[in-house]
Write an enzyme that holds these catalytic residues in place. Structure first.
Site, short mmCIF file in Angstrom:
data_model
loop_
_atom_site.label_atom_id
_atom_site.label_comp_id
_atom_site.label_asym_id
_atom_site.label_seq_id
_atom_site.Cartn_x
_atom_site.Cartn_y
_atom_site.Cartn_z
N LYS A 47 38.90 65.82 -0.96
CA LYS A 47 39.28 65.69 0.45
C LYS A 47 39.78 64.29 0.82
CE LYS A 47 36.35 69.41 2.24
NZ LYS A 47 35.35 69.80 3.26
N ASP A 85 37.87 71.57 9.33
CA ASP A 85 36.41 71.64 9.37
C ASP A 85 35.89 71.28 10.76
OD1 ASP A 85 36.00 72.42 6.72
OD2 ASP A 85 35.99 70.35 6.00
#
Length: 277
Positions: free
Chosen positions: A70, A107
């Protein structure tokens, strides 16, 4: 541009990722028979080569990224959204018609959407169990819905400093407490558990009678002992599948351009996949 459209999830370990199940269910419901979604086992060292191999292939529409990629992906992108920049983490890459690679983070809005779905729009305070990558996303989400302090329960001074740093960056009053006092967290109106499986099991016997809302980001196995104890106290429980589905909904919408993505169909597909494990 090729009529074939491709997307995939990258990370390590990746074999048990539910992302293919969720995205493929969405494609089926949306009638996107020319879309495919795969998974690739990939660590940080392999990421630049993977992106090089995609260059010039117009069939690629997007990528989902899980750990440990990420942050590693950011230097390989042309731009990232403000949401992704706020936590220095990208879980979604969208390839534009012009070939530009845009990094985003679903997210954070996914967490907010999962909370909103269960009626949690605003809270006066909150507690976070843990201090990893998901905890930083939790701080970012809370920056939008929490009007008071956020207390993070952590195992080390280094982690405590990191969490306070995220609070300073995101405009959240983050206070840190040693993990030995984690039972105190359970009295907050909203508790977000971001720790690995087994970490919160010992807290299950300490759930208060008047439990608020628990957001446990784990989904397999489910329920966790803490989530089961919470539900037994009639507290509201949001699980990791809720987060996974809501962030995947946003990914599907960004990659395909079809909105809204079929939330219920994707959730049911996830439940069926988990039930088969």
């Amino acid at each position: 541009m090729s009529s074939r459209r491709r997307a995939a999830v990258l990370g390590s370990p990746i074999a048990h990722s539910l992302s293919p199940v969720l995205h493929r269910a969405a494609y089926g419901e949306l009638g996107l028979g020319h879309w495919s979604y795969d998974r690739f086992e990939l660590v940080e060292a392999g990421l630049p080569g993977f992106f090089d191999d995609l260059r010039g292939d117009e069939s690629w529409a997007g990528l989902s990224l899980t750990m440990p990629l990420k942050r590693a992906v950011i230097p390989l992108l042309d731009e990232i959204t403000d949401t992704a920049a706020s936590v220095e983490a990208v879980n979604t890459v969208v390839f534009g018609d012009d070939g530009r690679r845009t990094g985003d983070n679903t997210d954070i809005p996914g967490m907010i959407a999962a909370l909103r779905e269960r009626g949690v729009e605003k809270v006066e305070s909150a507690a976070i169990l843990g201090a990893g990558a998901t905890a930083s996303s939790a701080v970012a989400a809370l920056s939008r819905i929490c009007t008071g302090p956020v207390t993070a329960y952590v195992r080390s001074q280094a982690r405590a400093a990191e969490m306070r740093g995220w609070g300073d960056r995101l405009g959240v009053d983050v206070r840190t407490v040693d993990w030995a006092e984690a039972e105190q967290a359970l009295y907050a109106p909203l508790v977000i558990a971001t720790t690995p499986a087994g970490t919160t099991d010992a807290l299950a016997t300490a759930v208060p009678k008047a439990a608020g809302t628990l957001f446990d980001v784990l989904y397999d196995p489910w329920p966790t002992p803490l989530a089961a104890a919470w539900a037994a106290r009639n507290g509201a429980v949001i699980g990791g599948l809720d987060l996974l589905v809501h962030q995947a909904v946003l990914q599907v919408e960004r990659m395909t351009g079809h909105s809204p993505a079929p939330l219920a169909v994707m959730r049911n597909a996830g439940k069926q996949a988990l039930g088969g494990r």
